[in-house]
Design a protein around this motif. Sequence first.
Motif, mmCIF file in Angstrom:
data_model
loop_
_atom_site.group_PDB
_atom_site.id
_atom_site.type_symbol
_atom_site.label_atom_id
_atom_site.label_comp_id
_atom_site.label_asym_id
_atom_site.label_seq_id
_atom_site.Cartn_x
_atom_site.Cartn_y
_atom_site.Cartn_z
ATOM 1 N N LYS A 69 58.437 64.240 -57.412
ATOM 2 C CA LYS A 69 58.872 65.575 -56.990
ATOM 3 C C LYS A 69 59.711 65.493 -55.719
ATOM 4 O O LYS A 69 59.431 64.663 -54.850
ATOM 5 C CB LYS A 69 57.649 66.452 -56.688
ATOM 6 N N ARG A 70 60.681 66.399 -55.620
ATOM 7 C CA ARG A 70 61.452 66.520 -54.377
ATOM 8 C C ARG A 70 61.001 67.783 -53.650
ATOM 9 O O ARG A 70 60.946 68.867 -54.245
ATOM 10 C CB ARG A 70 62.954 66.622 -54.658
ATOM 11 N N VAL A 71 60.675 67.632 -52.372
ATOM 12 C CA VAL A 71 60.298 68.776 -51.540
ATOM 13 C C VAL A 71 61.495 69.130 -50.658
ATOM 14 O O VAL A 71 61.988 68.283 -49.909
ATOM 15 C CB VAL A 71 59.098 68.413 -50.638
ATOM 16 N N VAL A 72 61.984 70.355 -50.802
ATOM 17 C CA VAL A 72 63.103 70.798 -49.957
ATOM 18 C C VAL A 72 62.567 71.816 -48.954
ATOM 19 O O VAL A 72 62.062 72.872 -49.340
ATOM 20 C CB VAL A 72 64.226 71.439 -50.812
ATOM 21 N N VAL A 73 62.651 71.471 -47.674
ATOM 22 C CA VAL A 73 62.204 72.387 -46.608
ATOM 23 C C VAL A 73 63.435 73.111 -46.103
ATOM 24 O O VAL A 73 64.305 72.508 -45.456
ATOM 25 C CB VAL A 73 61.509 71.619 -45.468
ATOM 26 N N ARG A 74 63.540 74.391 -46.438
ATOM 27 C CA ARG A 74 64.787 75.118 -46.153
ATOM 28 C C ARG A 74 64.793 75.759 -44.774
ATOM 29 O O ARG A 74 65.852 76.078 -44.244
ATOM 30 C CB ARG A 74 65.017 76.170 -47.228
#
Length: 306
Positions: free
Chosen positions: A219-224
Motif C-alpha cells: 500500500k502507498r500512504v499519501v499524507v496530503r
Amino acid sequence: MDQPKYNADLQVRPVGDQDLGAARNLAGRAFGEDCQEWFGGDTTLGGFDTDGTIVCVLDYDPASMWWGTAQIPAGAIGGVATDPKHQGRGHAGGLMVKTIHLLREQGRCVCPLWPFSFAWYGKFGWSCPTTVATLKLWPDLVRRTGAPVGTVRPAEPDDVAEIERLYNASAQQRNAQSVRSAAQWEKRWRSQVWVLEADEGLACSALVRIRQLERGQGKRVVVRELHGTSFAEQLSLVRSLAEMEQVTAIELNVPPDSLFLHAFSEQFDISSEHELALRVLDVPGALRHLQPADDLQACVSFEVAD
Ligand SMILES: CC(C)(COP(=O)(O)OP(=O)(O)OC[C@H]1O[C@@H](n2cnc3c(N)ncnc32)[C@H](O)[C@@H]1OP(=O)(O)O)[C@@H](O)C(=O)NCCC(=O)NCCS
C-alpha cells in the motif's frame, strides 16, 4: 504585466435554474467529463454572449483564509470552462474580470485558484505564492528516524473539535490556508483524516489517502496535509502510519520550508510544484483584516494594476 485581451461585453450573472443544465453541459464538453453534479446556487456565474447564449461558466466558494490569526474573506474560483465551440474569443478572460469586480463588491478581499496555466491567470493579476514539495519515502527510512510509534486510526465524529484545534494552530502559522468550520470538517474532510492519539485528546492529525498498489506490491500512504505545530508529533504520526501492515511506500506533501526535507538519513525522491495562485482583490480591505502587533512599525507600499 502583459495586458490581457478579453471580451469586455460579456454579460455575467448568477446561473439560474433555467440555465443550469446548459452550464453543466458546456462544462462537460470543455472538461471532457461528466459535470452533471457540478454547480448550482448563487455561486455559479455564467457568461452570456450578446445573443443571450451561455458560453462560459465558473463557480466560487465563499470561504475565508487564514493570515496569521486573521481571517480574510475570500472567494475561491473553480470549474472555469468555456464551451469548446466558443473558445479563443476572450470569454473566459471576460468572466474572470467581471468576477473580480463582483467578488470585490461582496467584500471578498482575496481570490485563490488552482491554475491550468500560471501565465494565463498571471495576465489577470494572479500570482503564485505557494509551492508544495512531495517527498517519496519508504517505511524503513522513516523507521530510522527513531520517532516513537503511537496509536494511529481514522478520525471519528468525536475527534472533530480536536482536529479543528490542531488544524487551526498549523494554518495560523502558514498564510493562505482555508478557514474550515467544524461542520465542514464533518461533512467534507473527516473521512480523509487520520489521528495520532495522545494521553489526553489528540497529538496530531493529517489528511491521508491510502492506495492499494498493483500485484501485491503493498500500500502507498499519501499524507496530503499535516496538522498541529509540533514537528516531533507530526514525525511520530508519519512513523506510526509507516508501521501499519503492508505499507511499502509513503508520500508526504509538505511546504517547501518543512523540516521533513531534512529529517531522513538518505536521499529520497523529491519534487516541487507550484500549487495555488492568489489574487488580492481589495488591497486596503485585505490589510484592514490583518492584526499586526500593537508595537509593530512598518511601511507598506504596493502598486495596483487592475
Ligand atoms: C481554459 C479555458 C477556460 C479558456 O477559455 P477561453 O474562453 O477560450 O479563454 P480566452 O479566449 O479568454 O483566452 C484564451 C487564452 O487562453 C489560452 N489557453 C487556453 N487553454 C490553455 C491551456 N491549457 N494552457 C495555457 N493556455 C491556454 C489560449 O492560448 C489563449 O491565450 P491568449 O489570450 O494569450 O491568446 C477553456 O479553454 C476551457 O474551458 N478549457 C477546458 C477546461 C479547463 O481546463 N478549465 C480551466 C480549469 S482552471
